[in-house]
Motif scaffolding. Structure first.
Motif, PDB file in Angstrom:
ATOM      1  N   ALA A 157       0.801  -1.223   0.000  1.00 24.51           N
ATOM      2  CA  ALA A 157       0.000   0.000   0.000  1.00 24.51           C
ATOM      3  C   ALA A 157       0.833   1.272   0.000  1.00 24.51           C
ATOM      4  CB  ALA A 157      -0.935   0.015   1.209  1.00 24.51           C
ATOM      5  N   TYR A 168      -0.140   6.468  -0.255  1.00 23.71           N
ATOM      6  CA  TYR A 168      -0.685   5.334   0.480  1.00 23.71           C
ATOM      7  C   TYR A 168      -2.014   4.934  -0.149  1.00 23.71           C
ATOM      8  CZ  TYR A 168      -2.206   2.294   4.246  1.00 23.71           C
ATOM      9  OH  TYR A 168      -2.620   1.200   4.966  1.00 23.71           O
ATOM     10  N   GLU A 169      -2.096   3.670  -0.568  1.00 24.83           N
ATOM     11  CA  GLU A 169      -3.300   3.161  -1.204  1.00 24.83           C
ATOM     12  C   GLU A 169      -4.257   2.624  -0.146  1.00 24.83           C
ATOM     13  OE1 GLU A 169      -4.158  -0.714  -3.691  1.00 24.83           O
ATOM     14  OE2 GLU A 169      -3.087   0.735  -4.963  1.00 24.83           O
ATOM     15  N   VAL A 170      -5.268   3.400   0.149  1.00 24.01           N
ATOM     16  CA  VAL A 170      -6.284   2.976   1.113  1.00 24.01           C
ATOM     17  C   VAL A 170      -7.130   1.854   0.526  1.00 24.01           C
ATOM     18  CG1 VAL A 170      -8.265   3.743   2.482  1.00 24.01           C
ATOM     19  CG2 VAL A 170      -6.314   5.271   2.127  1.00 24.01           C
ATOM     20  N   SER A 171      -7.441   1.974  -0.754  1.00 23.68           N
ATOM     21  CA  SER A 171      -8.200   0.972  -1.497  1.00 23.68           C
ATOM     22  C   SER A 171      -7.809   1.115  -2.956  1.00 23.68           C
ATOM     23  CB  SER A 171      -9.702   1.187  -1.304  1.00 23.68           C
ATOM     24  OG  SER A 171     -10.122   2.337  -2.023  1.00 23.68           O
ATOM     25  N   LEU A 184      -8.766   4.672  -3.922  1.00 27.85           N
ATOM     26  CA  LEU A 184      -8.474   5.843  -3.094  1.00 27.85           C
ATOM     27  C   LEU A 184      -7.018   5.833  -2.663  1.00 27.85           C
ATOM     28  CD1 LEU A 184      -9.273   8.362  -1.474  1.00 27.85           C
ATOM     29  CD2 LEU A 184      -9.943   6.836   0.397  1.00 27.85           C
ATOM     30  N   ASN A 185      -6.299   6.873  -3.022  1.00 28.81           N
ATOM     31  CA  ASN A 185      -4.920   7.080  -2.594  1.00 28.81           C
ATOM     32  C   ASN A 185      -4.810   8.365  -1.789  1.00 28.81           C
ATOM     33  OD1 ASN A 185      -4.161   4.799  -3.951  1.00 28.81           O
ATOM     34  ND2 ASN A 185      -2.986   5.842  -5.546  1.00 28.81           N
ATOM     35  N   LEU A 186      -4.015   8.316  -0.743  1.00 30.45           N
ATOM     36  CA  LEU A 186      -3.625   9.499   0.006  1.00 30.45           C
ATOM     37  C   LEU A 186      -2.175   9.812  -0.314  1.00 30.45           C
ATOM     38  CD1 LEU A 186      -5.137   8.632   3.511  1.00 30.45           C
ATOM     39  CD2 LEU A 186      -6.238   9.832   1.608  1.00 30.45           C
ATOM     40  N   PHE A 216      -5.779  13.792  -1.396  1.00 27.23           N
ATOM     41  CA  PHE A 216      -6.305  12.492  -1.795  1.00 27.23           C
ATOM     42  C   PHE A 216      -6.639  12.505  -3.269  1.00 27.23           C
ATOM     43  CE2 PHE A 216     -10.032  15.022  -0.810  1.00 27.23           C
ATOM     44  CZ  PHE A 216     -10.915  14.695  -1.826  1.00 27.23           C
TER      45      PHE A 216
END
Length: 764
Positions: free
Chosen positions: A440, A493-496, A499-501, A539
């Motif tokens: 992630a 950071y790949e939350v899903s 969705l990336n932060l 994001f």
């Protein structure tokens, strides 16, 4: 907040809600899910980090504009200035007509109108930097994508990128015979013809040929009927812009690829049309003296402009297996000439021109530019957890500008001639690494060392018989130089999967500058390097089963020794200064969504706060007619008298040409009508709110709400590649003040008028 801003900001907020709300819903019926997936928005691939990747994986704010958007903006003869406000935090303006535009990102830019000025926003065309403002107006045609990279980009894109990069990629040759041709015709005789064709010559050789002709007739009358003007005719507003490009792609082996690019431009037209005293003291609104179709000029020879540029570049890439070595060599050459009635009026004509205390007419007699760039990069291949790229870059430029001051009444011979030569060199080495820490989390870091030098030589010549009272200026020389290390570190950071932060800290740098407008003054000034420390986080999301995209960023930056240009005041010259500090912070939102039933919506919003921080910094204000008299404008800054001249304390002011609010919105509708045919309608709007034209703040030069809208509608047959459309740009014919002149009178210049017409396109 004003009603127009409220409406557009609400639309941008509504866009966010429309996108986000469905993502919160529970699972939909299977049939609906299938339908939604069938109309999902396309993924966007960018090369913002010198490699192809999904825009969600880029660890900083970047927005891409595709071919369709660019074609819409160019309807009616639009040029690169039409990019302004089309993505969050981007401002583009010019007082030099259709060339030498000035770019601003998140408020950082440079209002200097001279051709040798530096900018903190870099323009990169097909991997070659266009460093000089003189080159940045190269017309947009046969373009695949424009990417706007916000925040410092010095690690990978070199010098003078502390604000960001506008990256332009044209369509390259492919393996198939493809192409298009389009022809548009509209009011004022506006004609735009564009063509692009890929011609595969063999399995290893392919050529892309593209061309543009952009034309407009004269549509503005010089009602003064000067000797150089037509009697009761149209004298100004025309242009003819011819540009061409040839790409030759050769891939003799699977490992070796080359791309040779040749370009040329030949432009001739009317420069910026200054309009004397169209602002009234105490107001920033255009008064009754403003008439879009009429000017009154006793000088400037109809504000003519000419520019020719040519360029050559060669890109060679060799795949060694573990890594690819890429070399890029580019060269640009250019020349120009022009003239302008700077005061914008007629001496002794108070009814039509107001008070014009003295004639002001300046122009370029000739200019010559040579820019060469050399870059070598070695980058890793493969999908392993660690990736890297290293490289070296060299850039040099020689710019010779011969400018003239004229008598103000249209005489061909100048009264004063300024001859400057500026030579610039920069070399750097750089590297970037990225590491996939977990499935992630990915970290990226980069560093660059840059060595800059710039040399200036200027002299003033007084031609024989000239009435000028100025003394000749002996050769004056200035040299500046600096070395800096720029760096950045970021994380995604790949939350899903949708969705990336991201977060990023970046250090940016703009090299030292020299400015000498020696036809009007003996003053030659320099500015030290400016450095930027930037922080941003945000994001990037794909929502609603792929039917929507939403990006958001918050940022903060601090500039040490920011370079500013104090323009005008008591004379027609520029002066470089360094402030102690500057800062900016804000919020950016952009996205797009398929609404269903053929409707789609895209837009963006930005709030940008900028502030000059230097309690002792004083700059000249607008002209003061005589000792002890009130200035011609209404300054709102504290005034401090230096000698006998009042100056403005600009501590706390926003950066010039930095709108506090910008917003854009595009609504599309497509209706199938059988077979491969469909009808379409698209309307787009852009708004800018609250910005100063100069460093100091005055009632007349503080702009409030400005907006423009466009409409395009038509029919297309996708199977046959045919499209017919009608367009309108600046639907409401808004007259927006985009710049002003303060050293002579309350002169201003405005945006393009309403343009409308029809367009026919064939693709194959």
């Amino acid at each position: 907040m004003y009603p127009r801003l409220t409406a557009l900001a609400a639309s941008a907020s509504g866009l966010a809600l429309l996108i986000a709300a469905p993502a919160l819903a529970q699972t939909a019926p299977q049939a609906d899910v299938v339908a939604e997936q069938a109309v999902s928005i396309d993924e966007i691939v960018v090369t913002a980090q010198r490699r192809s990747e999904n825009i969600r994986d880029v660890p900083f704010a970047v927005t891409a504009m595709n071919t369709e958007t660019l074609n819409t903006l160019s309807s009616g003869g639009g040029d690169i200035l039409q990019l302004s406000g089309r993505v969050p935090s981007l401002q583009v303006e010019s007082s030099n007509g259709r060339y030498a535009p000035r770019f601003y990102i998140r408020g950082l830019g440079n209002v200097d109108f001279d051709f040798n000025a530096s900018q903190p926003v870099s323009v990169v065309l097909d991997d070659v930097v266009l460093e000089n403002v003189y080159l940045k107006g190269f017309p947009l045609f046969d373009v695949k994508q424009v990417e706007v990279l916000r925040g410092p980009q010095g690690t990978l894109f070199g010098r003078n990128t502390p604000a960001g990069v506008v990256k332009i990629d044209t369509i390259k040759p492919g393996e198939d015979f493809t192409g298009f041709g389009s022809l548009a015709y509209g009011n004022y005789g506006s004609t735009r013809a564009e063509v692009g064709v890929t011609l595969p010559a063999s399995d290893t050789l392919s050529v892309r040929v593209a061309g543009l002709w952009n034309h407009r007739d004269d549509w503005v009358n010089n009602a003064y009927d000067a000797p150089f003007a037509k009697k009761d005719g149209k004298d100004l507003g025309n242009f003819d812009d011819f540009a061409g490009r040839i790409h030759v792609a050769w891939t003799p082996t699977d490992r070796l690829s080359t791309l040779l690019t040749l370009q040329a431009r030949d432009y001739e037209g009317t420069g910026t049309m200054n309009r004397a005293n169209v602002l009234t003291k105490g107001s920033n609104e255009l008064n009754d003296r403003f008439d879009r179709d009429t000017v009154h000029y006793d000088g400037g020879r109809n504000n003519f402009q000419k520019q020719q540029t040519t360029s050559q570049s060669l890109q060679v890439a060799y795949d060694f297996g573990p890594a690819t070595l890429t070399g890029v060599v580019g060269s640009y050459q250019g020349s120009s000439a022009g003239d302008g009635d700077i005061d914008g009026g007629v001496l002794g004509d108070p009814i039509n021109s107001g008070t014009v205390p003295f004639p002001s007419e300046t122009g370029t007699l000739t200019s010559d530019l040579i820019q060469n760039t050399y870059e070598l990069r070695l980058s890793s291949n493969g999908d392993g957890p660690f990736g890297w790229q290293v490289g070296a870059f060299y850039w040099n430029e020689r710019f010779n500008l011969v400018s003239g001051t004229f008598n103000g009444f249209g005489a061909v011979a100048p009264t004063v001639v300024g001859d400057i030569v500026q030579k610039s060199d920069s070399w750097s080495i750089f590297g970037q690494g990225r590491y996939q820490v977990t499935d992630a989390l990915k970290l990226t870091a980069g560093v660059r060392y840059t060595d800059d030098s710039r040399d200036f030589r200027g002299r003033r010549i007084i031609p024989a018989g000239s009435p000028s009272t100025m003394l000749p200026l002996a050769n004056v020389t200035k040299s500046v130089g600096d070395q800096q290390i720029s760096w950045d570190i970021s994380a995604v950071y790949e939350v899903s999967p949708d969705l990336n932060l991201f977060a990023r800290v970046a250090d940016g740098y703009r090299g030292p500058s020299i400015q000498g407008r020696i036809t009007s003054s003996d003053l030659v000034t320099t500015a030290d390097s400016e450095t930027v420390m930037s922080y941003e986080t945000g994001f990037k999301a794909r929502l609603w089963n792929g039917r929507a995209r939403l990006n958001g960023t918050v940022y903060y930056y601090e500039v040490s020794d920011p370079q500013f240009t104090a323009i005008g005041g008591q004379g027609n010259f520029n002066q470089l200064i360094n402030a102690a500090k500057g800062e900016g912070y804000g919020v950016e939102i952009d996205g797009d969504v398929y609404l269903g039933a053929g409707f789609s919506l895209a837009g963006g919003f930005a709030w940008n706060h900028t502030e000059i921080k230097d309690k002792d910094l004083l700059v000249p204000i607008c002209r003061i007619p005589s000792a002890g008299a009130a200035p011609i404008c209404t300054p709102t800054d504290p005034l401090v008298t230096v000698g006998t001249t009042p100056r403005a304390n600009i501590n706390g002011n926003p950066f010039p040409q930095a709108p506090e609010y910008t917003a854009n919105l595009t609504l599309n509708y497509v209706r199938p009508i059988g077979g491969d045919a469909e009808l379409f309608v698209s309307t787009d709007w852009v708004l800018r709110q609250d910005f100063n034209l100069f460093l100091y703040e005055a009632v007349e030069f503080r702009q409030d709400s400005q907006f423009e809208g466009g409409l395009r509608a038509g029919w297309r047959d996708l199977g046959r590649g045919l499209e017919a459309a009608a367009y309108v740009r600046n639907i409401t014919d808004e007259a927006n003040v985009i710049g002003a002149i303060d050293f002579n009178n309350l002169t201003a210049f405005v945006n393009e008028p309403r343009m409308y017409g029809v367009e026919l396109t064939k693709r194959f």
